[in-house]
Design a protein around this motif. Structure first.
Motif, PDB file in Angstrom:
ATOM      1  N   ASN A  37       3.813  -5.938  -9.595  1.00  0.00           N
ATOM      2  CA  ASN A  37       2.594  -6.925  -9.733  1.00  0.00           C
ATOM      3  C   ASN A  37       2.447  -7.544  -8.165  1.00  0.00           C
ATOM      4  O   ASN A  37       1.960  -8.632  -8.192  1.00  0.00           O
ATOM      5  N   ALA A  38       2.928  -7.208  -7.346  1.00  0.00           N
ATOM      6  CA  ALA A  38       2.996  -7.380  -5.893  1.00  0.00           C
ATOM      7  C   ALA A  38       1.437  -7.838  -5.473  1.00  0.00           C
ATOM      8  O   ALA A  38       1.222  -8.828  -4.785  1.00  0.00           O
ATOM      9  N   ALA A  39       0.449  -7.077  -5.822  1.00  0.00           N
ATOM     10  CA  ALA A  39      -0.606  -7.377  -5.212  1.00  0.00           C
ATOM     11  C   ALA A  39      -1.371  -8.503  -6.010  1.00  0.00           C
ATOM     12  O   ALA A  39      -2.237  -9.091  -5.343  1.00  0.00           O
ATOM     13  N   THR A  40      -1.141  -8.810  -7.199  1.00  0.00           N
ATOM     14  CA  THR A  40      -1.725 -10.212  -7.935  1.00  0.00           C
ATOM     15  C   THR A  40      -0.735 -11.324  -7.957  1.00  0.00           C
ATOM     16  O   THR A  40      -1.375 -12.355  -7.906  1.00  0.00           O
ATOM     17  N   ALA A  41       0.693 -11.131  -7.556  1.00  0.00           N
ATOM     18  CA  ALA A  41       1.439 -12.316  -7.635  1.00  0.00           C
ATOM     19  C   ALA A  41       1.163 -13.035  -6.374  1.00  0.00           C
ATOM     20  O   ALA A  41       1.031 -12.399  -5.308  1.00  0.00           O
ATOM     21  N   MET A  42       1.590 -14.317  -6.356  1.00  0.00           N
ATOM     22  CA  MET A  42       1.143 -15.215  -5.220  1.00  0.00           C
ATOM     23  C   MET A  42       2.738 -15.292  -4.562  1.00  0.00           C
ATOM     24  O   MET A  42       2.955 -14.991  -3.417  1.00  0.00           O
ATOM     25  N   ASN A  45      -8.729  -9.822   6.141  1.00  0.00           N
ATOM     26  CA  ASN A  45      -9.442  -9.903   5.333  1.00  0.00           C
ATOM     27  C   ASN A  45      -9.306 -10.554   3.915  1.00  0.00           C
ATOM     28  O   ASN A  45      -9.846 -10.846   2.975  1.00  0.00           O
ATOM     29  N   GLY A  46      -8.124 -11.239   4.008  1.00  0.00           N
ATOM     30  CA  GLY A  46      -7.497 -12.134   2.877  1.00  0.00           C
ATOM     31  C   GLY A  46      -6.850 -11.057   1.647  1.00  0.00           C
ATOM     32  O   GLY A  46      -6.801 -11.778   0.428  1.00  0.00           O
ATOM     33  N   HIS A  47      -6.528 -10.004   2.031  1.00  0.00           N
ATOM     34  CA  HIS A  47      -6.229  -8.992   1.150  1.00  0.00           C
ATOM     35  C   HIS A  47      -4.715  -8.760   1.065  1.00  0.00           C
ATOM     36  O   HIS A  47      -4.212  -8.955   1.956  1.00  0.00           O
ATOM     37  N   ALA A  48      -3.803  -8.780  -0.141  1.00  0.00           N
ATOM     38  CA  ALA A  48      -2.432  -8.693  -0.054  1.00  0.00           C
ATOM     39  C   ALA A  48      -2.160  -7.518   0.705  1.00  0.00           C
ATOM     40  O   ALA A  48      -2.522  -6.306   0.216  1.00  0.00           O
ATOM     41  N   SER A  80       0.859  -1.248  -0.024  1.00  0.00           N
ATOM     42  CA  SER A  80       0.166  -0.030   0.031  1.00  0.00           C
ATOM     43  C   SER A  80       0.944   1.279  -0.059  1.00  0.00           C
ATOM     44  O   SER A  80       0.377   2.298  -0.628  1.00  0.00           O
ATOM     45  N   THR A  81       2.075   1.284   0.613  1.00  0.00           N
ATOM     46  CA  THR A  81       2.994   2.477   0.691  1.00  0.00           C
ATOM     47  C   THR A  81       4.029   2.440  -0.029  1.00  0.00           C
ATOM     48  O   THR A  81       4.607   3.488  -0.433  1.00  0.00           O
ATOM     49  N   GLY A  82       4.196   1.301  -0.636  1.00  0.00           N
ATOM     50  CA  GLY A  82       5.450   1.258  -1.617  1.00  0.00           C
ATOM     51  C   GLY A  82       6.854   1.217  -0.772  1.00  0.00           C
ATOM     52  O   GLY A  82       7.920   1.454  -1.536  1.00  0.00           O
ATOM     53  N   THR A  83       6.543   1.192   0.458  1.00  0.00           N
ATOM     54  CA  THR A  83       7.878   1.202   1.278  1.00  0.00           C
ATOM     55  C   THR A  83       8.682  -0.148   1.637  1.00  0.00           C
ATOM     56  O   THR A  83       7.910  -1.079   1.374  1.00  0.00           O
ATOM     57  N   GLN A  98      13.622 -14.961  -3.469  1.00  0.00           N
ATOM     58  CA  GLN A  98      12.486 -15.837  -3.311  1.00  0.00           C
ATOM     59  C   GLN A  98      11.510 -15.075  -2.418  1.00  0.00           C
ATOM     60  O   GLN A  98      11.705 -14.188  -1.429  1.00  0.00           O
ATOM     61  N   PHE A  99      10.158 -14.838  -2.969  1.00  0.00           N
ATOM     62  CA  PHE A  99       9.254 -14.224  -2.200  1.00  0.00           C
ATOM     63  C   PHE A  99       7.992 -14.553  -2.239  1.00  0.00           C
ATOM     64  O   PHE A  99       7.593 -15.724  -3.139  1.00  0.00           O
ATOM     65  N   GLU A 100       6.842 -14.190  -1.196  1.00  0.00           N
ATOM     66  CA  GLU A 100       5.487 -14.478  -1.367  1.00  0.00           C
ATOM     67  C   GLU A 100       4.669 -13.614  -0.613  1.00  0.00           C
ATOM     68  O   GLU A 100       5.193 -12.711  -0.001  1.00  0.00           O
ATOM     69  N   LYS A 101       3.529 -13.516  -0.952  1.00  0.00           N
ATOM     70  CA  LYS A 101       2.528 -12.671  -0.368  1.00  0.00           C
ATOM     71  C   LYS A 101       2.193 -12.736   1.082  1.00  0.00           C
ATOM     72  O   LYS A 101       1.860 -13.927   1.428  1.00  0.00           O
TER      73      LYS A 101
END
Length: 764
Positions: free
Chosen positions: A207-212, A241-244, A161-164, A233-236
């Protein structure tokens, strides 16, 4: 269990113990059991029997089950403990279980015992497996934390949300920065990434909001211009509420892996190229190499084997490939029937795993020349199949070298046994290992002992030689070669001289393993040398004596002769009265007596020199002193003289007895004559052996001698104390006789305390 169950039974009633045995056997449990009824037996069994399960009655005369449980806890032994007892209360049963018992069984319900034993063992095994699993987890977590600290891991977190961003300490160097040098941000994350990889990594954040979840590889160039390869290596992470909400990741430096892969690829290419040379390498090896399968059939051969088959006219196609090796070897020339059977049996045992390796050496004649081969059979190191590798190695040169070495050793042994030099070989513990016949003869003749292997070398040497022997061995063990000449006295009083050589023995690692001692009889040469030295010394001494005689003639003789000549002239030239004539005649008589005494002294001196070749004999010092005591008994008694002797270090010597008697006599008389007024004379005589020298000390408590007089003390007619009658001949004669015996004399003295005369002779 793969072995019999070991049961430790605490029970003091034999019938109850037997009932337990029958119950367990009836249930089909295979076990071995020991029964104890005391605390000491119980503790010993825990250590030495190592039980799998413990069965215990509650109350015994010596101790009870609660004590047994306590001991088990103190030893920290993880062993199931089952209580077998009569009826007990539920509260007691619970208390025993809390103390660590696995179960309890009533004696009137023993049919439940087998299940209780099995359940207790299974429970303990499950607990042990669970603990092992937990230990592994703890160890893995600790290892991960340590790895993160030292193995260049770095973690990061991106707020969608903040990009930090947040970076761990390890992320900075992985991205080419010093720790804390820049603010964590997407821009700085991408700053040092190589151009071709920037867009790929940038897509992760955009694409962080959509990538798993996922991973990507990229490279960076650090501040020193070095290129690093990084794997991210990364993950959300989702909110409630189940939002990224975040993207969490970690970076790992995979530079070594990437470079290793590049190197591996290069190596594979090289191996592929090298594989084409493997056959050539195998063919270049001199041994005849054959690869066999588990049936003993030939799978592959090298060129040496191919030539071998042709040379031996085996007559099999394809050089024996797919044929039985043992069948082919039976047709080969040069292998006798017995060796052929041994080879066939050895191959079977290696292939079946009965033996790890088989080896056999055999020989035969080829064109009237004897040749040797060694066959070695080793298992094929292949997990997928059994087999063996057979090598035939030409060992003719080695066997010929061995035969030559054996011949050389035989020749050396012949020389060793027949030489005139005595050799003794000792190990590093100073134990005799071997010796030749000359050494055996010498030991028997010289020391009266039979030389034996295994004995201590020190036991053969006289005590006075041991310090020198130890010093020689010390030097030899320090890689020095020691040589010297020494003499040993025989029973008949004569001496033999030997040239002695000590040499160390080193192994192939240059470690000392012992020494060789060589004795060479050089008596003839040494006696010739001693005779030459004696003759030289005799000539020198005679020259000194000639000088002394010259002095006596020119000084001592001239005075009385001149007086006689003058008085004779006076008698013939003058007319004396009767009284004057008597005075002249008295003076003439005095001069004649003086001349006669000088002549007697000269005769004594000449007698000493003429006696230089008198027969030598063993002389015991104590006997010599006793003889002098007897001859001076009256004087010793009148003057209350005390003579103390100590001849423990050297009791006798081999010399001219009359000379030694005169030396002792004069020095004892000297100690009595020059005593201190009012003090009884005390004379101490002792011997010592130092460095192959015999030392005799005369110590008295007399007046002492002035330091200025000592240098002229041994001169002829030299007197320094006129209060005592004498003429200055005694010490002169002592010095002359000491020197004629090959020795020397010195003196130390302190006025008012006493005098020490020190005589030194060769030790014989």
């Amino acid at each position: 269990m793969d072995r019999r169950l070991r049961i430790l039974h605490i029970e003091d009633v034999p019938s109850d113990a037997e009932l337990v045995d029958r119950t367990l056997k009836k249930a089909g449990i295979d076990f071995e059991k020991i029964t104890v009824d005391t605390k000491a037996e119980y503790i010993d069994a825990l250590t030495n029997f190592n039980p799998d399960v413990i069965l215990s009655d509650h109350s015994l005369p010596a101790f009870n089950s609660l004590e047994a449980l306590k001991i088990l806890k103190e030893k920290k032994a993880e062993i199931p403990f089952i209580l077998i007892t009569a009826t007990v209360s539920e509260e007691f049963a619970v208390s025993v279980m809390k103390e660590g018992a696995s179960d309890y069984v009533l004696k009137d319900r023993l049919q439940r015992l087998p299940n209780a034993v099995v359940n207790a063992l299974e429970k303990f095994q499950l607990d042990a497996d669970r603990q092992t699993y937990l230990n592994k987890i703890v160890a893995s977590e600790a290892l991960f934390k340590k790895a993160e600290a030292i193995a260049e891991f770095g973690t990061w977190r991106f707020d969608i949300s903040t990009g930090t961003m947040d970076w761990s300490a390890g992320t900075y160097p992985l991205l080419g920065f010093e720790k804390g040098a820049v603010e964590p941000s997407v821009e700085n994350f991408l700053k040092n990434i190589s151009g071709d990889d920037v867009s790929t990594v940038k897509d992760v954040f955009e694409n962080a909001a959509t990538a798993m979840q996922g991973e990507t590889d990229f490279s960076i160039t650090d501040k020193d211009g070095n290129r690093k390869y990084i794997r991210a290596q990364f993950e959300k992470e989702l909110d409630k509420n189940g939002h990224a909400e975040y993207v969490a990741g970690f970076n790992q430096d995979v530079t070594r892996q990437v470079l290793a892969q590049i190197e591996i690829k290069k190596n594979i290419e090289e191996l592929q190229a090298a594989s084409e040379w493997q056959s050539a390498i195998l063919n270049a090896l001199p041994p005849h190499i054959v690869l066999l399968n588990e049936m003993g059939k030939i799978l592959a051969v090298n060129d040496s084997w191919r030539k071998f088959t042709l040379k031996n006219n085996l007559g099999v196609p394809r050089y024996g490939i797919d044929y039985s090796y043992t069948a082919i070897s039976e047709k080969a020339t040069g292998v006798d029937e017995l060796s052929g059977k041994q080879i066939a049996r050895g191959i079977k045992e290696v292939i079946s795993g009965v033996t790890e390796q088989f080896s056999l050496e055999y020989s035969f004649y080829e064109k009237e020349k004897k040749v040797w081969y060694q066959i070695i059979v080793a298992p094929l190191k292949d997990k997928r199949r059994k087999g063996a590798v057979v090598l035939h190695i030409d060992i003719t040169e080695r066997k010929m070298a061995e035969e030559l070495r054996l011949q050389s050793e035989a020749n050396l042994e012949t020389i060793f046994k027949n030489t005139e030099i005595a050799y003794v070989l000792c190990n590093d513990k100073n134990r005799v290992v071997s010796f030749n016949s000359k050494a055996s003869e010498l030991c028997l003749e010289q020391f009266g002992k039979k030389l034996k292997a295994g004995t201590n070398a020190f036991s053969y040497f006289p005590k006075e030689k041991i310090p020198n022997v130890k010093e020689a061995i010390r030097r030899v063990l320090n890689n020095e070669r020691v040589s010297y000449e020494t003499s040993y006295q025989l029973k008949d009083g004569t001496a033999k001289w030997y040239e002695v050589t000590w040499a160390g023995i080193a192994n192939e690692k240059q470690q000392n393993t012992g020494f060789i001692l060589a004795f060479k009889d050089v008596t003839t040469r040494k006696m010739a040398e001693i005779e030459r030295e004696r003759m030289t010394a005799d000539l020198v001494q005679r020259y000194k004596d000639l000088e002394q005689f010259t002095y006596i003639v020119s000084h001592n003789l001239r005075a009385p002769v001149a007086n006689i000549m003058g008085l004779s002239n006076m008698l013939s030239s003058f007319d004396f009265s009767l009284n004057e004539r008597e005075d002249v005649l008295d003076a003439l008589g005095t001069s004649i007596n003086m001349l006669d005494q000088i002549t007697i002294d000269l005769n004594n001196i000449l007698r000493v020199h003429s006696g230089m070749h008198k027969r030598t004999e063993p002389v015991a010092f104590q006997s010599l002193v006793d003889e002098i005591r007897q001859s001076l008994a009256v004087l010793i008694s009148e003057e209350q003289v005390a003579i103390k002797t100590n001849f423990t270090q050297a009791e006798k010597t081999f010399t001219i007895k009359s000379y030694l008697y005169n030396i002792f006599y004069n020095l004892i008389i000297n100690g009595i004559k020059y005593r201190q007024a009012g003090t009884s004379p005390f004379i101490s005589i002792s011997t010592a052996v130092k460095d192959d020298k015999l030392e005799i000390l005369f110590n008295d408590n007399g007046k002492g001698i002035n330091e200025t007089d000592i240098k002229n003390l041994f001169g002829l007619y030299k007197r320094f104390d006129t209060s005592v009658e004498g003429k200055g001949m005694g010490l002169f004669m002592v010095k002359m006789q000491v020197e004629n015996l090959g020795g020397k004399i010195s003196v130390e003295s302190t006025v008012g305390i006493g005098t020490i005369f020190r005589l030194e002779f060769p030790n014989q």
